[in-house]
Design an enzyme around this catalytic site. Structure first.
Site, PDB file in Angstrom:
ATOM      1  N   ASN A 593      -9.010   1.022  -3.279  1.00 40.83           N
ATOM      2  CA  ASN A 593      -9.754  -0.059  -3.935  1.00 40.83           C
ATOM      3  C   ASN A 593      -9.539  -1.376  -3.212  1.00 40.83           C
ATOM      4  O   ASN A 593      -9.080  -1.414  -2.068  1.00 40.83           O
ATOM      5  CB  ASN A 593      -9.313  -0.165  -5.395  1.00 40.83           C
ATOM      6  CG  ASN A 593      -7.870  -0.631  -5.505  1.00 40.83           C
ATOM      7  OD1 ASN A 593      -7.003  -0.181  -4.759  1.00 40.83           O
ATOM      8  ND2 ASN A 593      -7.587  -1.548  -6.407  1.00 40.83           N
ATOM      9  N   CYS A 595      -7.275  -3.550  -3.580  1.00 44.02           N
ATOM     10  CA  CYS A 595      -5.877  -3.910  -3.313  1.00 44.02           C
ATOM     11  C   CYS A 595      -5.039  -2.718  -2.854  1.00 44.02           C
ATOM     12  O   CYS A 595      -3.817  -2.787  -2.861  1.00 44.02           O
ATOM     13  CB  CYS A 595      -5.251  -4.543  -4.553  1.00 44.02           C
ATOM     14  SG  CYS A 595      -6.169  -5.955  -5.192  1.00 44.02           S
ATOM     15  N   GLU A 597      -4.147   0.139  -4.135  1.00 42.12           N
ATOM     16  CA  GLU A 597      -3.227   0.903  -4.987  1.00 42.12           C
ATOM     17  C   GLU A 597      -3.909   2.031  -5.749  1.00 42.12           C
ATOM     18  O   GLU A 597      -3.220   2.888  -6.316  1.00 42.12           O
ATOM     19  CB  GLU A 597      -2.500  -0.029  -5.978  1.00 42.12           C
ATOM     20  CG  GLU A 597      -3.280  -0.404  -7.227  1.00 42.12           C
ATOM     21  CD  GLU A 597      -4.201  -1.589  -7.040  1.00 42.12           C
ATOM     22  OE1 GLU A 597      -4.596  -2.210  -8.039  1.00 42.12           O
ATOM     23  OE2 GLU A 597      -4.520  -1.892  -5.876  1.00 42.12           O
TER      24      GLU A 597
END
Length: 955
Positions: A593, A595, A597
């Protein structure tokens, strides 16, 4: 500088004693405004009057200071004119950056900026002359100054209706004293005195509150407790604004008064919010009086200034610019929004409220924004795969806009889109490749900025075998054709294990267009390798139109070079994400995604959704270690809240709803890891800290999985549970074996456990799981600010720095360090200045003891392999991934190569930003031994000379 005084504005010009012949005519251009923005600033003079801001006076002041030091012969110096012009520009820039829309600035603040600019420029003799003159004038003013109370009697405050009343000095002092209660090391009188310095006759009532807050803010760097004082003073403004809007007493309320008023205020707040069509009408169905009694007004005192200001600017409900949501009402609104479908709604809302208000857990930003509102888009992350046709591409970009509108972060898998030069059957033409469409996606993210509350954000992923990968690597460069650049979009490489082995073997790598190799997108591991080699053979036989053979090492070096130069694309590992995914039976993980994670399956029919929240780890540790009982309670309630998000969430596109309802993934993470280490006395760069990362994540993972199985027993297992790794008794710790088998070699990854995982496996077989995925560590940058802890799993960036975000600029000082230095009698103004000079590092400050230096090492002073090792220990417990920033002060090709190979070998699924420092910063901040976070060409600090499976450091 300690001296402060009360002079007229003309005293910005230091009337230094100079020889008579030094009187000169300064060139006219010296008086020109270096910034047109300066015209919107006004200066508060020492007598409380206000005048226009004139940068020309700063030019005169600086020039006279130079002449005082260098003599009259320097009056015509081109160097001095150029230096003064440059420094005046810096001063004006600093002042206008603080108040870009214009405002008032005190004359002393202007002089402070002049002094700072001279010091930063290395003009120490000139700065000394300037400082000495200021101190001399301050002493003279002090002898003649009238009492503060007498000054205050002459000041009038302008009310909102335009009328003027005398300054209520008694109330001002009462608010300050109340905000300072129970906070050690703060002085109410210092705030009162500083506030009076910034007052002027006719000051608007709202500006008076701001002046109080700003005065407390300026003291934070010398005493962290002033952060809580500033928050208390800000609360007075918030209470006045909210109560006035709801028809209360215009004068607002003190802390003590508000404790009695909170219940009535809360009920009026909910009713007005529904009336204004901001809140969900179903909130009126709750027993509001019962919930009002649950509120704990005293918890308003636990906010630091940055956290409360962030809530006010970006989270609290407002109408036509007027905020009417106070902190405890905010938390209860979120709690009620998450309890809408519960059987005993009041009981669950109270439970959720207590968890949020305690700061033990915090929901993600979209949930905080939208829970309890009429459009409850509560989910954090959306992942999609972009199809290879024009209708599908623009439909996906439209989906991006709709998802971003309500605060969703986006991850797009662009690998299926054919490469530049590929054949287009419909038009018999040639494709322009991925890049032009990425430009459109970039501009869409900029245009849809989530209502101004935070920037729209998207990350594009591309597999490393895609023929457009070389252009993709350069998307964030500041040079080249702007039509093929995406300066606002994040980018990430999706890297299969085969490529890493080709790099290690120094072999060739072949790039393909996905329209000719479509199945590579959905394959990983041995199947991917077999098909990839077959396509290479087809290319050799001339059976493919578009392909390119490159050196794997050269491409890898280019990836690392762009990562260092632009911060992108990030490096993420396809096979680790898929081999350990609990949902292998329902599809493929094609990207992460925004970020890095989240690792969930995507397809043409499903947009993956993840629902996030984070445990405040620092709140669950004491001197003896982890408070397991408290952590279990927190995780159980948090998992229920996250599961509720899925059913309550408002879905702007049907593919997202379909995926979320079928798989029900959530991502419970952590924040405050560094704070927890401080409380335990463990340096980040130590084996003890790595072991704590392991044990703390094991505990959270255990309780999260257990809580999901309990929810499955109560509510039923998620729809696609059958066939998952969960259903086969394979938990995250067990899936390490699957990745090792796929790679054909053992991972340098620890597999030890301490809890009873066998009992949990048996429970899952009986009850199932409510959620396909349970764990993911997000960056938590904003919610960590709200709670007042270190973000996510990050090491301390600096021990003192200025943080900038959409709410403004904030001084951040490490309170743990201050407490440790105070205990040794070392915290004073000199040490504050030393911290400023060394950019928040204690390593070069001789009088700081070595144990403190070790404990308070900052991010760029830690060998980044320690970060990788700690991340590897966490990764074994995660069914998704973690946002792992890597810090390197003096990056080089060999160091980056060693670091990212180490990350791959140790089983990490993803990495996030590479943070690096400029050479000038490194030079000033270099630690005592002359090196910042040195990285060996082979894995360093936590690793042994050989990978010994029995060695703790090698695990």
């Amino acid at each position: 500088m300690t001296a402060r005084g009360f002079l007229r504005s003309k005293d910005l010009i230091p009337e230094v004693t100079m020889p008579a012949q030094s009187a000169v005519s300064l060139p006219a251009e010296s008086f020109e405004h270096p910034e047109s923005r300066a015209r919107d600033l006004h200066v508060i003079r020492r007598d409380g009057q206000v005048s226009g801001f004139d940068p020309g006076k700063i030019t005169v002041a600086m020039t006279k200071a130079y002449l005082a030091v260098e003599g009259a012969n320097a009056s015509g110096s081109q160097r001095i004119r150029e230096t003064v012009e440059r420094l005046v520009g810096q001063v004006v820039e600093a002042l206008t950056r603080r108040q870009p829309a214009g405002g008032r600035v005190h004359i002393e603040d202007i002089q402070d900026q002049v002094e700072l600019a001279l010091m930063r420029a290395g003009e120490h003799r000139v700065a000394r002359a300037y400082v000495l003159y200021r101190e001399e004038r301050a002493r003279a003013r002090q002898d003649q100054a009238e009492p503060v109370a007498a000054q205050a009697e002459r000041l009038r405050v302008t009310r909102a209706d335009g009328g003027q009343v005398p300054l209520d000095e008694a109330r001002l002092r009462r608010i300050v004293e109340e905000s300072c209660q129970r906070i050690a090391g703060v002085e109410p009188e210092a705030i009162v005195a500083e506030t009076h310095r910034n007052l002027y006759d006719g000051i608007p009532e709202a500006e008076l509150g701001t002046a109080l807050v700003m005065c407390a803010r300026t003291l934070i760097e010398r005493e962290p407790g002033y952060s809580y004082v500033a928050a208390g003073l800000l609360l007075d403004t918030l209470r006045r604004e909210a109560l006035s809007f709801l028809g209360g007493v215009e004068a607002g309320a003190t802390f003590e008064e508000m404790a009695k008023r909170y219940p009535d205020y809360f009920i009026a707040y909910v009713r007005r919010g529904v009336e204004l069509e901001l809140l969900d009408p179903r909130l009126l169905e709750f027993d509001l009086e019962r919930l009002a009694r649950v509120l704990e007004p005293a918890r308003d005192r636990q906010f630091g200034y940055l956290g409360l200001q962030t809530l006010y600017d970006r989270y609290f409900l407002h109408y036509d610019g007027t905020h009417f949501e106070l902190p405890q009402a905010f938390f209860m609104r979120v709690a009620m929004g998450l309890a809408l479908n519960e059987i005993d709604r009041e009981e669950r809302a109270a439970e959720f409220y207590r968890l949020l208000a305690s700061f033990d857990f915090m929901s993600s930003t979209p949930t905080l924004f939208n829970a309890g509102t009429r459009r409850p888009q509560l989910s954090s992350c959306y992942l999609s795969t972009i199809p290879d046709d024009l209708d599908g591409i623009y439909s996906a970009i439209r989906d991006n806009a709709l998802l971003s509108k309500f605060a969703g972060g986006l991850g797009n898998d662009w690998t299926p889109v054919r490469a530049l030069g590929a054949h287009i059957k419909g038009t018999n033409g040639r494709s322009q490749g991925v890049v032009p469409f990425l430009k459109v996606a970039n501009d869409t993210a900029v245009a849809v900025n989530q209502g101004g509350r935070r920037r729209g954000a998207v990350c594009a992923y591309l597999e490393i075998w895609h023929l457009d990968i070389e252009e993709f690597l350069e998307l964030r460069k500041n040079t080249g054709d702007e039509r093929r650049r995406t300066h606002d979009m994040n980018t990430a490489n999706w890297v299969p294990d085969l490529f890493m082995r080709r790099v290690i073997d120094e072999a060739d790598w072949t790039l393909f267009s996905p329209d000719e190799t479509p199945d590579l997108h959905d394959l990983y591991g041995a199947a991917f390798e077999a098909h990839y080699r077959e396509y290479e053979a087809q290319a050799e036989r001339g059976e493919l139109r578009n392909y390119k053979r490159v050196s794997a090492v050269a491409l890898w070096r280019r990836m690392l070079s762009m990562l260092f130069e632009t911060g992108h694309p990030w490096i993420t590992f396809k096979d680790a994400c898929n081999a350990r995914s609990p949902q292998q039976h329902t599809g493929v993980v094609h990207s992460s995604n925004l970020c890095t994670e989240i690792t969930l399956n995507t397809s043409d029919d499903e947009i993956a959704v993840c629902n996030l929240g984070s445990v405040n780890l620092a709140a669950h540790v004491g001197a003896e270690g982890i408070d397991a009982a408290r952590l279990e309670r927190t995780v159980r309630t948090a998992m229920r809240m996250l599961d509720n998000v899925i059913d309550i969430n408002w879905y702007s596109v049907p593919q997202a709803r379909r995926a979320n309802m079928r798989h029900r993934p959530v991502g419970l993470g952590v924040m405050g890891f560094q704070d927890a280490l401080y409380r335990l006395g463990l340096p980040y760069a130590s084996r003890e800290a790595v072991d704590f990362a392991d044990r703390s994540m094991e505990t959270i993972s255990y309780y999260a999985i257990q809580a999901s199985s309990e929810l499955a027993q109560e509510r039923g297992a998620y729809a696609s549970f059958a066939g998952s790794l969960w259903s086969r008794g394979i938990l995250p710790i067990d899936s390490i074996r699957l990745l090792a088998e796929q790679r054909g070699e053992p991972l340098t990854m620890d597999t030890s456990t301490t809890l009873d995982w066998d009992a949990l496996r048996e429970r899952i077989r009986r009850t199932g799981m409510r959620n396909s995925n349970c764990l993911a560590i997000a960056p938590t940058a904003t919610i960590a600010n709200i709670v007042g802890v270190s973000p996510s799993i990050e090491p301390t960036y600096r021990n003192l720095y200025v943080k900038s975000n959409l709410s403004g600029e904030f001084t951040v000082v490490n309170p743990h360090l201050v407490e440790a230095l105070k205990a040794r009698g070392l915290w004073d103004a000199v040490l504050v200045n030393d911290l400023k000079y060394f950019d928040g590092s204690v390593q070069a400050i001789e009088r700081v003891p070595e144990p403190i230096k070790a404990l308070y090492t900052t991010a760029f002073e830690i060998d980044p392999n320690w970060l990788v090792e700690a991340a590897s220990r966490r990764q074994k417990w995660l069914d998704q991934s973690q946002s792992l920033n890597l810090y390197m002060a003096e990056a080089s090709g060999p160091k980056l190569d060693a670091l990212y190979r180490n990350a791959w070998r140790r089983g990490l699924k993803t990495t996030y930003y590479l943070r690096s420092l400029g050479a000038t910063h490194v030079e000033k901040s270099t630690v005592a031994d002359g090196a910042l976070n040195r990285v060996a060409a082979a894995p360093a600090a936590p690793a042994c000379a050989v990978d010994d499976p029995e060695c703790e450091a090698c695990q």
